[in-house]
Design an enzyme around this catalytic site. Structure first.
Site, PDB file in Angstrom:
ATOM      1  N   LYS A 254      74.035  -3.595   5.104  1.00  0.00           N
ATOM      2  CA  LYS A 254      74.483  -2.439   5.878  1.00  0.00           C
ATOM      3  C   LYS A 254      74.971  -2.843   7.269  1.00  0.00           C
ATOM      4  CE  LYS A 254      70.322  -0.618   8.082  1.00  0.00           C
ATOM      5  NZ  LYS A 254      69.425   0.513   8.214  1.00  0.00           N
ATOM      6  N   ARG A 255      74.690  -4.059   7.671  1.00  0.00           N
ATOM      7  CA  ARG A 255      75.186  -4.507   8.962  1.00  0.00           C
ATOM      8  C   ARG A 255      76.713  -4.693   8.936  1.00  0.00           C
ATOM      9  NH1 ARG A 255      72.517  -8.382  13.047  1.00  0.00           N
ATOM     10  NH2 ARG A 255      71.044  -6.903  13.913  1.00  0.00           N
TER      11      ARG A 255
END
Ligand code: GLU
Length: 495
Positions: A253-254
Site C-alpha cells: 500500500k505504500r
C-alpha cells in the site's frame, strides 16, 4: 473425498486485493470439484483485529461475488469460524503437544532471548534458536514456574536435516531445519500464534487443499511438523505467486492502492476486478483476456498458474474495465451501476451534511462535491503556488503525511486529525499552512469543507493515492531526497 478450500484473512485494516485474488482461486478450485469454500477469520492478533475490518472483508468479497459456503456470519458444521472464539481448542492441542514432548514451556525473558541470539551470531553460526538453547536447568525452570512467571509454548523443531514439503505447483520445496526457530505456538497471554491455530483449524475444518500466497512457504515446514506430531494427514499445499507492483516489488500500500474499497470508489466494476485478478498468473485455454467468473470456473485448472510474479497494473485494469462497460452493460444497466456506485441514497446521506450550509441551489451540489466522484485529480504546479509554504516544503509535508497516514490502522476522522496535527507540531509548521498542500492534493481546492471529512469520505487508499499523485505533479522526489527525508521522518517520535 470432498474438496474443501478456505480463505483465512486477518481482519486488520482494509480488505486487500491480495485476499480477493487468493479467494478467487480457492473459490474456483472448490467449485470446479463440486466442493466447499470456507471463510475463516484469523483474528488472534487481538490488538490489531477489528470488527469493522471483518465486516468490510465480508462486504468486499460479496461485492466481488465470491460467496462462501461456511463462515462466521453463516455458520456451518465446523464452526466457530472466528479464531478468537476457539481459544480453548488451541489450548487443548497445545497441552497435547506438551504431554508428548513435542512442545515445551519456555520461560525465557525478552532480554535472555536477545542474549541467546547475539551469542549465536558471535559464534558465526547461521542457525535458528533451538530447544537446546532455550532449555533452563530443572531448578531454574521450577523456580520460574513456582513464582508464576509468564511463559510461552514452543515447538520442538529438529536441529539438523532437511524438511521437504510438497507443493502442487512447485514440486518439492526443501528447507534446512537448522534455520527454523523453536516456533512459539501459544503466546504468554494464552492466545495461539498463526501456526498452531492455522494447522488445528485446517485439520478440524477438514480442509483438503490449502491454496495461499507465496509468503507462507517458509511456514510450511513448521506446519508439516505439526501435522506429523498430531498424526494428522496434511492437506495439499499450493502457494500462489505474489502480486507485484510494476517495479516488481511486492504489491504494497505504500506504492499502490491495495484496498478493494479503493477499486470500488474508483468505479471499477466487480466483474472487471475479478477478471483482472483471474489474469494474474493464470490464463484461459484460449488466452482470451475478458472472461466472467462463471467462465473462469468452468475452465479452471490450477496447474495453469504460472509462477512468475504477476504485475498488478492499473492501466491494464482500467482498459479491461472499459471493455466491460462498453461491451457488457446496456445503457440501463450502466445507469443502474452509476446510481449504485455514487448516486445512491446512503452515499448522499454521507456527503450532504458537509455541503448543506455551503450551497444555494441544488445545481451547486455536483460542482461542490465533484472531487469526491473523481479518480486522480487534474492538478498542476500552479495549484500549489498560492500556498504560503515553499514548493519544496510542501512536498515534504505531503511525503511525511503520506508516511504517517500509512501507519494508521483505522481511518477515523479523529485518528487522521491526531496524526496530521502531531506531525505539524513535530515539524514546527502551523496547522493551517501544513494542511494547505494536503487540501489541494486531496480535493483540488482549498475552498471546500473539512479536509478530514473529505479524507474519510474518500477512504484511505484514495486519499493516499491522491497525495502520491500530487507529489509526482510537483516533480516527485529523487532517490537521494527520499533517503534524506526517510531518515528525518524516522528520527521523529512516532505517534
Ligand atoms: N491469516 C493468514 C493471512 O492473513 C492466512 C494465511 C494462510 O492462508 O494460511 O493471510
Amino acid at each position: 473425498m470432498t474438496v474443501r478450500t478456505r480463505i483465512a484473512p486477518s481482519p486488520t485494516g482494509d480488505p486487500h486485493v491480495g485476499t480477493a485474488y487468493i479467494a478467487l482461486f480457492n473459490y474456483c478450485f472448490a467449485r470446479q470439484h463440486g466442493g466447499q469454500f470456507v471463510l475463516r477469520i484469523e483474528d488472534t492478533d487481538q490488538a490489531r483485529s477489528t470488527e469493522h475490518s471483518e465486516q468490510v472483508i465480508f462486504d468486499s468479497l460479496r461485492w466481488l461475488g465470491l460467496e462462501w459456503d461456511e463462515g462466521p456470519d453463516k455458520g456451518g458444521e465446523f464452526g466457530p469460524y472466528r479464531q478468537s472464539e476457539r481459544s480453548e481448542i488451541y489450548r487443548q492441542h497445545a497441552e497435547q503437544l506438551l504431554a508428548a514432548d513435542h512442545a515445551f514451556k519456555c520461560y525465557r525473558t525478552a532480554e535472555e532471548l536477545n542474549e541467546l541470539r547475539a551469542a549465536i551470531k558471535v559464534s558465526g553460526e547461521n542457525r535458528a534458536l533451538k530447544y537446546a538453547d532455550l532449555v533452563l536447568s530443572p531448578d531454574e525452570q521450577k523456580k520460574r514456574e513456582d513464582s508464576g512467571e509468564p511463559f510461552v509454548v514452543r515447538l520442538r523443531v529438529p536441529d539438523t536435516g532437511k524438511c521437504v514439503v510438497e507443493d502442487m505447483l512447485r514440486g518439492e520445496i526443501e528447507l534446512d531445519w537448522s534455520t527454523v526457530d523453536a516456533q512459539i505456538l501459544l503466546k504468554s497471554d494464552g492466545m495461539p500464534t498463526y501456526h498452531l491455530a492455522n494447522v488445528v483449524d485446517d485439520h478440524l475444518m477438514k480442509i483438503t487443499h490449502v491454496i495461499r500466497g507465496e509468503e507462507w512457504i517458509n511456514s510450511a515446514p513448521k506446519h508439516k511438523l505439526l501435522y506429523q506430531y498430531f498424526n494428522w494427514k496434511m492437506p495439499v499445499l499450493c502457494h500462489l505467486p505474489l502480486l507485484r507492483n510494476p517495479d516488481k516489488s511486492k504489491l504494497s500500500k505504500r506504492k499502490n492502492p491495495t484496498s478493494i474499497l479503493y477499486y470500488q470508489r474508483m468505479g471499477y466494476l466487480p466483474e472487471a476486478v475479478l477478471n483482472y485478478l483471474g489474469r494474474m498468473g493464470w490464463s484461459m485455454p484460449d488466452e482470451r483476456e475478458k472472461f466472467s467468473l462463471a467462465e473462469m470456473q468452468a475452465e479452471f485448472d490450477i496447474k495453469r498458474v504460472s509462477l512468475g510474479g504477476p504485475i498488478f497494473d492499473l492501466e491494464k485494469l482500467s482498459w479491461l474495465n472499459g471493455l466491460w462497460i462498453r461491451e457488457s452493460l446496456s445503457v440501463e444497466q450502466l445507469a443502474d451501476r452509476l446510481i449504485e456506485w455514487g448516486l445512491n441514497r446512503q452515499r448522499l446521506l454521507e456527503v450532504v451534511p458537509h455541503v448543506q450550509t455551503r450551497i444555494e441551489t441544488l445545481s451547486d451540489f455536483l460542482p461542490a462535491t465533484s472531487f469526491l466522484g473523481a479518480g486522480m485529480l487534474a492538478l498542476n504546479e500552479d495549484d500549489f503556488s498560492g500556498n504560503k509554504l515553499e514548493l519544496k516544503e510542501q512536498i515534504k509535508v505531503l511525503q511525511f503525511s503520506l508516511w504517517r497516514l500509512d501507519q494508521l490502522l483505522d481511518w477515523h476522522r479523529d485518528d487522521i486529525f491526531a496524526a496530521l496535527k502531531g506531525l505539524a507540531e513535530q515539524l514546527d509548521v502551523k496547522l493551517k499552512l501544513f494542511l494547505a498542500p494536503l487540501f489541494i492534493a486531496v480535493t483540488g481546492t482549498t475552498a471546500t469543507f473539512s479536509i478530514l471529512d473529505a479524507m474519510v469520505l474518500l477512504g484511505s487508499d484514495m486519499s493516499r493515492a491522491r497525495i502520491r499523485h500530487a507529489i509526482n505533479t510537483l516533480g516527485g522526489v529523487s532517490k537521494k531526497q527520499l533517503k534524506a527525508m526517510d531518515k528525518e521522518f524516522k528520527s521523529l517520535p512516532s505517534e
